[in-house]
Design a protein around this motif. Structure first.
Motif, PDB file in Angstrom:
ATOM      1  N   VAL A 186       0.858  -1.180   0.000  1.00 15.05           N
ATOM      2  CA  VAL A 186       0.000   0.000   0.000  1.00 15.05           C
ATOM      3  C   VAL A 186       0.896   1.232   0.000  1.00 15.05           C
ATOM      4  CG1 VAL A 186      -1.799   1.255   1.254  1.00 15.05           C
ATOM      5  CG2 VAL A 186      -1.814  -1.240   1.253  1.00 15.05           C
ATOM      6  N   SER A 187       0.608   2.170  -0.910  1.00 19.56           N
ATOM      7  CA  SER A 187       1.389   3.411  -1.050  1.00 19.56           C
ATOM      8  C   SER A 187       2.888   3.100  -1.038  1.00 19.56           C
ATOM      9  CB  SER A 187       1.035   4.390   0.060  1.00 19.56           C
ATOM     10  OG  SER A 187      -0.301   4.759  -0.032  1.00 19.56           O
ATOM     11  N   PHE A 188       3.356   2.457  -2.080  1.00 22.74           N
ATOM     12  CA  PHE A 188       4.733   1.969  -2.103  1.00 22.74           C
ATOM     13  C   PHE A 188       5.604   2.718  -3.097  1.00 22.74           C
ATOM     14  CE2 PHE A 188       2.636  -0.286  -5.460  1.00 22.74           C
ATOM     15  CZ  PHE A 188       3.593  -0.370  -6.455  1.00 22.74           C
ATOM     16  N   GLU A 189       6.907   2.606  -2.910  1.00 22.60           N
ATOM     17  CA  GLU A 189       7.925   3.088  -3.845  1.00 22.60           C
ATOM     18  C   GLU A 189       8.886   1.942  -4.078  1.00 22.60           C
ATOM     19  OE1 GLU A 189       9.933   6.565  -2.416  1.00 22.60           O
ATOM     20  OE2 GLU A 189       8.072   7.610  -2.004  1.00 22.60           O
ATOM     21  N   SER A 190       9.344   1.798  -5.310  1.00 20.72           N
ATOM     22  CA  SER A 190      10.276   0.737  -5.669  1.00 20.72           C
ATOM     23  C   SER A 190      11.432   1.361  -6.452  1.00 20.72           C
ATOM     24  CB  SER A 190       9.556  -0.304  -6.528  1.00 20.72           C
ATOM     25  OG  SER A 190      10.464  -1.255  -7.024  1.00 20.72           O
ATOM     26  N   PHE A 191      12.650   0.986  -6.133  1.00 15.68           N
ATOM     27  CA  PHE A 191      13.829   1.550  -6.779  1.00 15.68           C
ATOM     28  C   PHE A 191      14.612   0.458  -7.486  1.00 15.68           C
ATOM     29  CE2 PHE A 191      12.776   4.144  -3.150  1.00 15.68           C
ATOM     30  CZ  PHE A 191      12.874   5.433  -3.635  1.00 15.68           C
ATOM     31  N   PHE A 235       6.126   3.840  -8.401  1.00 13.56           N
ATOM     32  CA  PHE A 235       5.203   4.210  -7.337  1.00 13.56           C
ATOM     33  C   PHE A 235       3.881   3.511  -7.582  1.00 13.56           C
ATOM     34  CE2 PHE A 235       7.871   7.859  -8.298  1.00 13.56           C
ATOM     35  CZ  PHE A 235       8.353   8.248  -7.053  1.00 13.56           C
ATOM     36  N   GLY A 236       3.075   3.384  -6.564  1.00  8.85           N
ATOM     37  CA  GLY A 236       1.726   2.866  -6.721  1.00  8.85           C
ATOM     38  C   GLY A 236       0.938   3.054  -5.445  1.00  8.85           C
ATOM     39  N   SER A 237      -0.390   3.067  -5.574  1.00  8.21           N
ATOM     40  CA  SER A 237      -1.217   3.231  -4.382  1.00  8.21           C
ATOM     41  C   SER A 237      -1.514   1.880  -3.726  1.00  8.21           C
ATOM     42  CB  SER A 237      -2.524   3.951  -4.714  1.00  8.21           C
ATOM     43  OG  SER A 237      -3.323   3.152  -5.547  1.00  8.21           O
ATOM     44  N   GLU A 238      -1.584   0.808  -4.551  1.00  8.16           N
ATOM     45  CA  GLU A 238      -1.819  -0.520  -4.003  1.00  8.16           C
ATOM     46  C   GLU A 238      -1.311  -1.552  -5.009  1.00  8.16           C
ATOM     47  OE1 GLU A 238      -5.690  -1.554  -2.126  1.00  8.16           O
ATOM     48  OE2 GLU A 238      -5.719  -3.161  -3.608  1.00  8.16           O
ATOM     49  N   ALA A 239      -0.657  -2.577  -4.518  1.00  2.22           N
ATOM     50  CA  ALA A 239      -0.172  -3.647  -5.394  1.00  2.22           C
ATOM     51  C   ALA A 239      -0.428  -4.994  -4.729  1.00  2.22           C
ATOM     52  CB  ALA A 239       1.312  -3.480  -5.672  1.00  2.22           C
ATOM     53  N   LEU A 240      -0.800  -5.969  -5.545  1.00  3.21           N
ATOM     54  CA  LEU A 240      -0.989  -7.337  -5.071  1.00  3.21           C
ATOM     55  C   LEU A 240       0.013  -8.229  -5.797  1.00  3.21           C
ATOM     56  CD1 LEU A 240      -4.891  -7.572  -5.069  1.00  3.21           C
ATOM     57  CD2 LEU A 240      -3.391  -7.317  -3.097  1.00  3.21           C
ATOM     58  N   LYS A 241       0.833  -8.957  -5.044  1.00  3.15           N
ATOM     59  CA  LYS A 241       1.851  -9.836  -5.604  1.00  3.15           C
ATOM     60  C   LYS A 241       1.296 -11.242  -5.678  1.00  3.15           C
ATOM     61  CE  LYS A 241       5.963 -11.407  -6.728  1.00  3.15           C
ATOM     62  NZ  LYS A 241       5.654 -12.385  -7.736  1.00  3.15           N
ATOM     63  N   TYR A 242       1.196 -11.752  -6.905  1.00  3.14           N
ATOM     64  CA  TYR A 242       0.781 -13.127  -7.142  1.00  3.14           C
ATOM     65  C   TYR A 242       2.024 -13.934  -7.493  1.00  3.14           C
ATOM     66  CZ  TYR A 242      -3.925 -11.199  -7.356  1.00  3.14           C
ATOM     67  OH  TYR A 242      -5.096 -10.555  -7.054  1.00  3.14           O
ATOM     68  N   GLU A 243       1.843 -15.218  -7.779  1.00  2.00           N
ATOM     69  CA  GLU A 243       2.986 -16.088  -8.065  1.00  2.00           C
ATOM     70  C   GLU A 243       3.799 -15.605  -9.266  1.00  2.00           C
ATOM     71  OE1 GLU A 243       3.964 -20.830  -8.344  1.00  2.00           O
ATOM     72  OE2 GLU A 243       1.994 -20.151  -8.984  1.00  2.00           O
ATOM     73  N   LYS A 267       3.099   4.439 -11.446  1.00  2.00           N
ATOM     74  CA  LYS A 267       3.862   5.521 -12.066  1.00  2.00           C
ATOM     75  C   LYS A 267       5.328   5.099 -12.021  1.00  2.00           C
ATOM     76  CE  LYS A 267       4.724  10.462 -11.838  1.00  2.00           C
ATOM     77  NZ  LYS A 267       4.361  11.724 -11.144  1.00  2.00           N
ATOM     78  N   PHE A 268       5.968   5.123 -13.191  1.00  2.00           N
ATOM     79  CA  PHE A 268       7.365   4.720 -13.295  1.00  2.00           C
ATOM     80  C   PHE A 268       8.169   5.873 -13.879  1.00  2.00           C
ATOM     81  CE2 PHE A 268       4.793   0.885 -13.851  1.00  2.00           C
ATOM     82  CZ  PHE A 268       5.277   0.112 -12.803  1.00  2.00           C
TER      83      PHE A 268
END
Length: 175
Positions: free
Chosen positions: A42-47, A59-67, A76-77
């Motif tokens: 939730v509300s994440f940043e990835s580098f 960036f994103g407001s919500e992400a779900l990680k599946y297999e 937003k990238f």
């Protein structure tokens, strides 16, 4: 009377054992692991960090990680390119196993040199560094110039753009 109750319980026990051996066991439905989210962000940043430093930020407001995939709301990238900082955003996105990113619902790609491309869907191939609208319509803006068309392909490494069925309004500045 006590003897009848004894035979009743023995008959009940024997009947239960026969039923357990002869009847099919209760079966449960197996759910595939790839359809169950394993992590939620939730509300994440990835580098993306390499030897050169930070190459891109996500960036994103919500992400779900599946297999095998990651679904993102409002992704937003941002990436440093030869033409400056390139930003792509959408209302929804899916990243599939380090092979591609599919963006949809109001996709916008922009660069520091004043280029903006808008489409309803866009695919980014991570291996070839190619953005594609996959046959969908697009609008591209470069200053006052406006280009519309279909099947846009934008090669991130070279900066070359190809499209079909284009219509352009080009404005020349007076010198």
């Amino acid at each position: 009377m006590a003897l009848n109750v004894k035979y009743f319980f023995i008959t009940l026990l024997f009947g239960s054992i026969v039923a357990a051996v002869l009847l099919k066991p209760f079966e449960t439905i197996k759910v595939k692991k790839e359809n169950i989210p394993q992590l939620k962000f939730v509300s994440f940043e990835s580098f993306e960090i390499t030897k050169k430093g930070v190459e891109s930020i996500g960036f994103g407001s919500e992400a779900l990680k599946y297999e095998k995939r990651l679904t993102i709301k409002f992704p937003k990238f941002m990436r440093q390119t030869k033409k400056g900082i390139e930003t792509v955003s959408a209302n929804n996105g899916v990243i599939v196993e380090d092979s591609y990113v599919r963006l949809y619902d109001f996709v916008e790609l922009s660069r520091d040199d004043n280029l903006t491309i808008k489409s309803s869907k866009m695919l980014y191939d991570m291996k070839t560094k190619l953005y594609s609208t996959e046959g969908n319509r697009f609008e591209a803006y470069y200053g006052k110039n406006v280009v519309t068309g279909e099947s846009l392909k934008y090669y991130q490494k070279s900066g070359k753009i190809f499209a079909d069925k284009i219509y352009a309004k080009i404005f020349e500045e007076d010198r």
